[in-house]
Every structure is written in C-alpha cells, then in structure tokens.
Design a protein around this motif. Structure first.
Motif, short mmCIF file in Angstrom:
data_model
loop_
_atom_site.label_atom_id
_atom_site.label_comp_id
_atom_site.label_asym_id
_atom_site.label_seq_id
_atom_site.Cartn_x
_atom_site.Cartn_y
_atom_site.Cartn_z
N SER A 137 -2.80 5.20 -4.87
CA SER A 137 -4.20 5.00 -4.49
C SER A 137 -4.31 3.77 -3.59
N ARG A 138 -5.27 3.85 -2.67
CA ARG A 138 -5.54 2.76 -1.74
C ARG A 138 -6.78 2.01 -2.24
N SER A 176 -9.52 -1.40 -1.96
CA SER A 176 -10.10 -2.42 -1.10
C SER A 176 -10.94 -3.35 -1.97
N SER A 213 -6.65 -5.51 0.81
CA SER A 213 -6.42 -4.11 0.44
C SER A 213 -4.97 -3.97 0.03
N TRP A 214 -4.68 -2.90 -0.71
CA TRP A 214 -3.33 -2.65 -1.16
C TRP A 214 -3.16 -1.19 -1.55
N LEU A 215 -1.92 -0.77 -1.55
CA LEU A 215 -1.55 0.56 -2.01
C LEU A 215 -0.91 0.37 -3.38
N SER A 273 1.28 -2.86 -7.18
CA SER A 273 1.06 -2.63 -5.76
C SER A 273 2.39 -2.41 -5.05
#
Length: 150
Positions: A49-50, A52, A65-67, A83
C-alpha cells in the motif's frame, strides 16, 4: 539516522474480531488518523500500500509518503508492516481480548527521524504519541459505529 518508537494503548468497547476487521481496511485508516491523508492498496499486490502523510507541526507543513508491505497477519490478534521505500517506518497493531465485547489495542510505530526534524527529535516522540492516542480514540468511535452496522 536515529530510530524512535511510539506506542499508544486503549481499551475499546468492541470485540477484538471487530476491531481487527476495521483496522484491516487500510484505505479507511485516514478516517481516524487525520495526519494520514491517504492509503491506497495496490490492486495487483494487495499486501502493498502507498501511504501519504500531511500535517502542520513545528511551524512546518510536513509531507511524507512511503510504500509499505503488510507482513503475515495473525487474524484477530496482530497486523504489522514495514516500509519498503520512502519514509522509513515499521509497526504493529495488537488486539488483546478483554471479554466478549471489548479489547485492548496497542499501536506501536517505529520510524527514522527525518533530517528536517532532527532538531526537534526530542519533542517529536511525545507529539506523535499524542497523535496516535487521539487516533485510537477516534478509532474506538469508528469501530463501535462500524461494529453495529455489520
């Protein structure tokens, strides 16, 4: 870089299974964590999931932001992630049954202090713990209203 841990706990009036089900819906998390502006689960890889984050704090507009990858969950007990790119963080949400209709939720987030915030790192931890606690307070209301409609 320095890593910091933040933890918040709260007993809520829904069964652990309902709390777990609500928290498992990652795209709904901005409903109770207002500093998370969006969560988008990747259609082709649902464990990714991405995220913000947007928040005004310490006189700055913060945006990160991160994945994240959801690690193997333990149904009705634990959801955890880390992450893969972007803001370095990892964490877990644990659900402890307190009876047939309530549970204790423990949310732990570990993160690498961004360079921009290094000068206020000591103030960051209590600030974030308060944000997490207020998020859990909102989650308790969200889960209670969701639980009654499921």
């Amino acid at each position: 870089m320095e890593w910091q841990d933040c933890t918040a706990k709260m007993e809520i009036d829904v069964p652990a299974s309902v709390a777990y089900k609500c928290y498992s819906d990652r795209e709904a998390i901005p409903n109770w964590m207002p500093f998370i502006s969006s969560v988008q689960v990747l259609e082709d890889k649902p464990d990714l999931s991405r995220w913000s984050l947007k928040y005004n704090a310490f006189g700055r507009d913060l945006e990160y932001s991160w994945l994240a990858r959801n690690m193997q969950p333990i149904p009705n007990q634990k959801i955890h992630w880390r992450s893969l790119e972007g803001l370095p963080n990892r964490g877990a949400v644990r659900f402890y049954p307190k009876g047939p209709s309530s549970c204790l939720i423990e949310l732990t987030v570990s993160y690498e202090v961004p360079q921009l915030l290094a000068p206020v790192a000591s103030a960051l931890q209590p600030f974030l713990e308060n944000l997490l606690k207020s998020g859990l307070d909102r989650f308790a209301k969200y889960a209670k209203s969701s639980g009654s409609t499921r």
